[in-house]
Write a protein that holds these residues in place. Structure first.
Motif, mmCIF file in Angstrom:
data_model
loop_
_atom_site.group_PDB
_atom_site.id
_atom_site.type_symbol
_atom_site.label_atom_id
_atom_site.label_comp_id
_atom_site.label_asym_id
_atom_site.label_seq_id
_atom_site.Cartn_x
_atom_site.Cartn_y
_atom_site.Cartn_z
ATOM 1 N N TYR A 52 -8.915 -35.631 -30.420
ATOM 2 C CA TYR A 52 -7.685 -35.991 -29.690
ATOM 3 C C TYR A 52 -6.569 -36.238 -30.705
ATOM 4 O O TYR A 52 -6.710 -37.090 -31.585
ATOM 5 N N VAL A 79 12.214 -37.313 -26.728
ATOM 6 C CA VAL A 79 12.270 -37.543 -25.284
ATOM 7 C C VAL A 79 13.020 -38.847 -25.046
ATOM 8 O O VAL A 79 12.717 -39.867 -25.678
ATOM 9 N N SER A 99 8.873 -45.194 -30.688
ATOM 10 C CA SER A 99 9.046 -45.758 -29.344
ATOM 11 C C SER A 99 8.256 -47.059 -29.260
ATOM 12 O O SER A 99 8.818 -48.137 -29.349
ATOM 13 N N GLY A 103 5.761 -47.751 -31.504
ATOM 14 C CA GLY A 103 5.352 -48.094 -32.875
ATOM 15 C C GLY A 103 3.849 -48.131 -33.097
ATOM 16 O O GLY A 103 3.383 -48.704 -34.082
ATOM 17 N N HIS A 104 3.063 -47.504 -32.197
ATOM 18 C CA HIS A 104 1.598 -47.616 -32.276
ATOM 19 C C HIS A 104 0.905 -46.412 -32.910
ATOM 20 O O HIS A 104 -0.314 -46.259 -32.779
ATOM 21 N N SER A 105 1.647 -45.544 -33.564
ATOM 22 C CA SER A 105 0.998 -44.448 -34.294
ATOM 23 C C SER A 105 -0.062 -45.042 -35.224
ATOM 24 O O SER A 105 0.251 -45.918 -36.040
ATOM 25 N N ILE A 122 -4.982 -40.715 -22.497
ATOM 26 C CA ILE A 122 -6.281 -40.944 -21.848
ATOM 27 C C ILE A 122 -6.391 -42.421 -21.483
ATOM 28 O O ILE A 122 -5.851 -43.279 -22.180
ATOM 29 N N ILE A 170 -5.187 -47.875 -22.429
ATOM 30 C CA ILE A 170 -5.969 -49.079 -22.135
ATOM 31 C C ILE A 170 -5.490 -50.328 -22.873
ATOM 32 O O ILE A 170 -6.124 -51.374 -22.782
ATOM 33 N N SER A 180 5.760 -43.401 -37.349
ATOM 34 C CA SER A 180 7.050 -43.743 -36.764
ATOM 35 C C SER A 180 7.910 -44.606 -37.680
ATOM 36 O O SER A 180 8.900 -45.200 -37.228
HETATM 37 C C1 LIG Z 1 -3.878 -50.295 -29.911
HETATM 38 C C2 LIG Z 1 -3.811 -48.845 -29.522
HETATM 39 C C3 LIG Z 1 -4.365 -48.452 -28.330
HETATM 40 C C4 LIG Z 1 -4.304 -47.110 -27.960
HETATM 41 N N1 LIG Z 1 -4.861 -46.740 -26.773
HETATM 42 C C5 LIG Z 1 -4.726 -45.479 -26.358
HETATM 43 C C6 LIG Z 1 -5.189 -45.099 -25.079
HETATM 44 O O1 LIG Z 1 -5.719 -45.900 -24.338
HETATM 45 N N2 LIG Z 1 -5.018 -43.818 -24.696
HETATM 46 C C7 LIG Z 1 -4.395 -42.901 -25.489
HETATM 47 O O2 LIG Z 1 -4.255 -41.759 -25.059
HETATM 48 N N3 LIG Z 1 -3.959 -43.232 -26.715
HETATM 49 C C8 LIG Z 1 -4.109 -44.492 -27.165
HETATM 50 N N4 LIG Z 1 -3.649 -44.835 -28.392
HETATM 51 C C9 LIG Z 1 -3.034 -43.823 -29.252
HETATM 52 C C10 LIG Z 1 -1.579 -43.670 -28.865
HETATM 53 O O3 LIG Z 1 -1.494 -42.742 -27.800
HETATM 54 C C11 LIG Z 1 -0.736 -43.170 -30.048
HETATM 55 O O4 LIG Z 1 -0.863 -44.051 -31.116
HETATM 56 C C12 LIG Z 1 0.731 -43.003 -29.642
HETATM 57 O O5 LIG Z 1 1.391 -42.271 -30.630
HETATM 58 C C13 LIG Z 1 1.425 -44.318 -29.462
HETATM 59 O O6 LIG Z 1 2.709 -44.117 -28.951
HETATM 60 P P1 LIG Z 1 3.909 -45.060 -29.428
HETATM 61 O O7 LIG Z 1 5.127 -44.632 -28.701
HETATM 62 O O8 LIG Z 1 3.502 -46.475 -29.362
HETATM 63 O O9 LIG Z 1 3.952 -44.634 -30.948
HETATM 64 P P2 LIG Z 1 5.074 -44.494 -32.063
HETATM 65 O O10 LIG Z 1 4.433 -44.978 -33.301
HETATM 66 O O11 LIG Z 1 6.357 -45.099 -31.664
HETATM 67 O O12 LIG Z 1 5.229 -42.942 -32.124
HETATM 68 C C14 LIG Z 1 4.181 -42.125 -32.559
HETATM 69 C C15 LIG Z 1 4.708 -40.713 -32.735
HETATM 70 O O13 LIG Z 1 5.061 -40.193 -31.463
HETATM 71 C C16 LIG Z 1 6.260 -39.449 -31.549
HETATM 72 N N5 LIG Z 1 7.250 -40.091 -30.670
HETATM 73 C C17 LIG Z 1 7.336 -41.390 -30.337
HETATM 74 N N6 LIG Z 1 8.317 -41.570 -29.446
HETATM 75 C C18 LIG Z 1 8.861 -40.361 -29.219
HETATM 76 C C19 LIG Z 1 9.900 -39.896 -28.391
HETATM 77 N N7 LIG Z 1 10.590 -40.716 -27.611
HETATM 78 N N8 LIG Z 1 10.183 -38.568 -28.403
HETATM 79 C C20 LIG Z 1 9.500 -37.715 -29.191
HETATM 80 N N9 LIG Z 1 8.507 -38.111 -30.003
HETATM 81 C C21 LIG Z 1 8.183 -39.414 -30.006
HETATM 82 C C22 LIG Z 1 6.675 -39.441 -32.996
HETATM 83 O O14 LIG Z 1 6.181 -38.276 -33.607
HETATM 84 C C23 LIG Z 1 5.972 -40.648 -33.562
HETATM 85 O O15 LIG Z 1 5.639 -40.499 -34.921
HETATM 86 C C24 LIG Z 1 -3.686 -46.161 -28.802
HETATM 87 C C25 LIG Z 1 -3.132 -46.567 -30.002
HETATM 88 C C26 LIG Z 1 -3.192 -47.897 -30.363
HETATM 89 C C27 LIG Z 1 -2.623 -48.312 -31.673
#
Ligand SMILES: Cc1cc2nc3c(=O)[nH]c(=O)nc-3n(C[C@H](O)[C@H](O)[C@H](O)COP(=O)(O)OP(=O)(O)OC[C@H]3O[C@@H](n4cnc5c(N)ncnc54)[C@H](O)[C@@H]3O)c2cc1C
Length: 463
Positions: free
Chosen positions: A417, A201, A75, A77-79, A150, A135, A84
């Protein structure tokens, strides 16, 4: 080595049914779309399905299943560990699905899975409302929510999942289901912390809460040599602080930016960032003691739009750099824990390596431990230790700093976490959920995804 297993006819059929884009290695935009936030991840999927709507998600899941493809879901891409994206298999990319609809009367919002946190805040703040989330504005709402979520206003309004009303999902069978307190409540329990284990989702529905648009917020910094007295003051100051106040301790080197006097650039600093989720005048009173402790060398804590505060950490986490994280929760900031923080603060080398130490408690801790799959609501503080470098050069050193810091804290670890894990193996995933919730998640996984199709995540194997 794996190779991409779908034949041209199958890919052609997917392309003709698809409303969004299907991108293969020969397409011009492939190089751009295969990249994720963490620049140290360099994987080459066989196909990237950029979904325009939930029907595309269903078709992509069925295509992945029918062709037995290793499938990643993306979604924002911030894993941190780059889960992802995969080599050779399929990436189901939801980023193009970025619709947001606010219902101001009922104070709810519907957001599609590709929405980024900053995009959600931009829309909801037009109504003086907000969902508690993270954040950094370029983080994806989907992955963050599914792990818990969080952020700056969680002590007042809870985790992101605590404001979740329902989700629409596509299961491993390609079925579309709703999960809420009324419909599929077992699934609803699981998606509130259990990550992407149970399906994709496509959209989220949240309660909205009043906030700002002006808040009292920002970071106050002291030289790292003063870390021990600053942290001892901090420990006393936050004991009994109101739910409206949320703080994060930061260690870093001062960047060379116009806001930082030239003589400070590169200096190692300890900072305390605060955000008051209430009136600006109450926030000014609540944060006064912080601003006047000792002799801060920088003070960015002032009334400002919440949207501006939300962006303040963005430059520290630009996409494409090499990132490595270690994380743990601790119950309290004992003198020993404070000494460890001070020591590793003095040893920071890279200008972009940092610590973010989150204050928990407040509304987060008032939801029952078993009400959602999220674990560790009773923790005092959460460490996010970031060993980062611009490129591969120096990355090993930064990783070692992060690992050593985390190891030094080991006697004090409580929970962790799940969204702050790297690929650390099953025992750490079990630790993130605790043994009972982990067992319950495994049972749920057996019901909704018995073949473990959704396995590129903090994986809960079917039990
Ligand atoms: C710079 C940075 C700041 C962050 N700050 C915070 C913060 O303030 N608070 C906090 O709680 N966390 C924080 N995080 C951690 C963040 O919550 C996780 O990295 C989260 O997975 C990022 O979501 P994304 O959709 O960008 O990730 P993605 O890399 O797109 O997805 C991560 C994983 O989530 C699952 N996923 C993604 N989209 C879906 C979907 N639509 N349905 C089902 N599964 C899905 C998959 O398993 C995927 O591998 C931070 C991370 C980074 C890199």
């Amino acid at each position: 080595m794996n190779t991409f297993a779908a034949d041209d006819a199958a890919v052609g059929a997917l392309r003709s049914a698809f409303h969004g884009e299907v991108i293969g290695p020969d397409d011009e935009s492939y190089e751009h779309h295969r990249r994720v936030w963490n620049g140290s991840i360099d994987r080459k999927p066989g196909l990237i399905a950029r979904c325009a709507d939930p029907t595309d998600v269903v078709n992509a899941v069925r295509f992945g299943r029918e062709n037995s493809l290793l499938t990643a879901v993306r979604s924002g891409g911030h894993s941190f560990p780059g889960l992802s994206v995969c080599d050779d298999g399929l990436v189901i990319d939801l980023r193009p699905m970025d619709g947001i609809r606010v219902d101001p009367e009922n104070r709810t919002v519907r957001a599609q899975a590709g929405v980024l946190l900053g995009e959600l805040d931009q829309v909801t703040q037009q109504f003086g409302l907000a969902v508690p989330a993270g954040i950094v504005t370029h983080t994806g709402l989907a992955g963050l929510t599914l792990g818990g979520g969080i952020g700056w206003i969680m002590r007042k309004y809870g985790l992101t999942i605590d404001q979740l009303i329902s989700v629409r999902m596509v299961t491993a069978d390609g079925d579309t289901v709703t999960a809420s307190a009324e419909e599929n409540p077992d699934m609803f329990w699981g998606v509130r912390g259990g990550g992407g284990n149970f399906g994709i989702v496509t959209d989220f529905e949240f309660h909205l809460n009043p906030l700002g648009p002006q808040v009292m917020a920002g970071t106050v910094y002291w030289p790292v040599e003063q870390a021990v007295p600053v942290l001892r003051f901090y420990r006393d100051w936050i004991a009994g602080c109101p739910d409206e106040l949320m703080t994060i301790v930061a260690l870093r080197r001062a960047p060379a930016t116009p806001a930082v006097p030239a003589e400070l650039a590169g200096q190692r600093l300890i900072g305390i960032a605060g955000c008051y989720a209430g009136s600006v005048s109450e926030g000014q009173t609540a944060l006064q003691a912080l601003k006047s402790f000792g002799s801060p060398v920088l003070d960015f804590c002032a009334p400002k739009p919440y949207l501006e505060h939300q962006q303040s950490f963005d430059p520290s986490f630009r996409p494409g750099r090499w990132y490595y994280v270690r994380s743990c929760d601790v119950a309290e900031l004992t003198d020993d824990v404070i000494d460890i923080i001070a020591e590793y603060g003095r040893r920071i080398l890279s200008p972009i390596t940092s610590l973010a130490l989150w204050q928990l408690g407040g509304a987060v801790a008032r939801v029952g431990e078993d009400e959602t799959a999220f674990n560790g609501r009773g923790a005092g503080h959460s460490f996010n230790i970031n060993g980062n470098s611009e490129t591969a050069e120096g990355f090993d050193h930064e990783r070692e700093w992060a690992r050593d810091f985390w190891t030094a804290l080991k006697p004090y670890h409580t929970s962790v976490y799940v969204n702050f894990l790297m690929e650390e193996g099953e025992s750490r995933i079990e630790q993130a959920y605790g043994p009972e919730k982990y067992r319950r998640l495994k049972t749920l996984k057996r019901t909704y995804d018995p073949t473990n199709f959704f396995r590129l995540n903090q994986n809960v194997r079917p039990g």
